[in-house]
Enzyme design. Sequence first.
Site, PDB file in Angstrom:
ATOM      1  N   LYS A  68      -4.877  -7.328 -49.241  1.00 56.55           N
ATOM      2  CA  LYS A  68      -3.497  -8.049 -49.371  1.00 56.55           C
ATOM      3  C   LYS A  68      -4.012  -9.302 -48.933  1.00 56.55           C
ATOM      4  CE  LYS A  68      -1.301  -5.591 -46.554  1.00 56.55           C
ATOM      5  NZ  LYS A  68      -2.139  -4.366 -46.219  1.00 56.55           N
ATOM      6  N   THR A 162       2.651  -3.860 -44.037  1.00 54.81           N
ATOM      7  CA  THR A 162       2.139  -2.528 -44.276  1.00 54.81           C
ATOM      8  C   THR A 162       3.399  -1.477 -44.033  1.00 54.81           C
ATOM      9  OG1 THR A 162       1.717  -2.477 -41.712  1.00 54.81           O
ATOM     10  CG2 THR A 162      -0.171  -2.909 -43.314  1.00 54.81           C
TER      11      THR A 162
END
Length: 348
Positions: A68, A162
């Site tokens: 990410k 997350t």
Amino acid sequence: MPPLERLSSPHRLKGEESLDEGLRPRTLDEFIGQKRTKENLRVFIQAAKLRQEPLDHVLLSGPPGLGKTTLAHILAAELESNIYCSSGPVLERPADLAGILTRLSRCDILFIDEIHRTNKAVEEFLYPALEDYCIDVLLDRGPGARSERIALEYFTLVGATTRTGLLTAPLRSRFGIILRLDYYPAEELCEIVQRSARILRIDIEDAGAREIACRARGTPRIANRLLRRVRDFAQVQGKDIIDKEIVQFALDQMEVDSRGLDDMDKKLLLTIIEKFGGGPVGINSLAVAVHEDPGTIEEVHEPYLIQQGFIQRTPRGRVVTPIAFHHFGKKPPYSHQPRLDFKHPDNP
């Protein structure tokens, strides 16, 4: 978040940030895996360039260690923009965010990692910045207090999380591009290991790279970390080339088994099997039994165990599957549920 020092943790170990930085891809062409995500991002970037507009706000979700942060930096490079990085827990007050926002130039990228942990006051302060590209700053206090609106340059917010479920609906709805990163198959992880080996000037055989990939829990960060630790064993034993034999020896020494399970993963599964009869068991009881934080179990260990079919989440708690019993060579408990072909004696 508590410090995590296990080799198979997807979080970074202390002192390894610089090594991860050197292995990080710089462009979408260098980024391996996540094919659909890359294709979509390529279209969005090209469209934004054609319109000469900033890219719409982007939300990247998925387990830690999948890329990410790397994709956020790639977006900045592809758009030829500057990137300013922060994280949700760091932004404690609206004033912290105001200082960052007012420094942004047109088409710059603001990257906020773990955005779901952003303070509620800071999150609400961010709303007008995302929609209207302005912020309201309160001047003075008491009876003479007044609010002044400050215009901002058009920028792109890239948020990484997350735990998508912990994002508030108002914040999630303000992202025009929402992408999820999934665990990598072994074939793509093998390519990543070979690419990292070339950068680190490590000679590695294809079989050795595949063995590391199979034990990396579907996570590039773990694959790169295992590669560096295997290199240590190879150097100490005087091996110039990393082959499958030295990989197996090194990872066995580090208690990373053939499915990528580390000592805590195995402890979790065996505790449910041996102490709770295979489950169900609540997360708090399990955390006490293994001396681990419940949040760490849910965020770090469970996602991979569930994805691999070792554990199931049920309304009554965690239950291990027959796959887990078979992995440890144990016999599943006898099921007291009647078979479908069961016939009652009084109704033959």
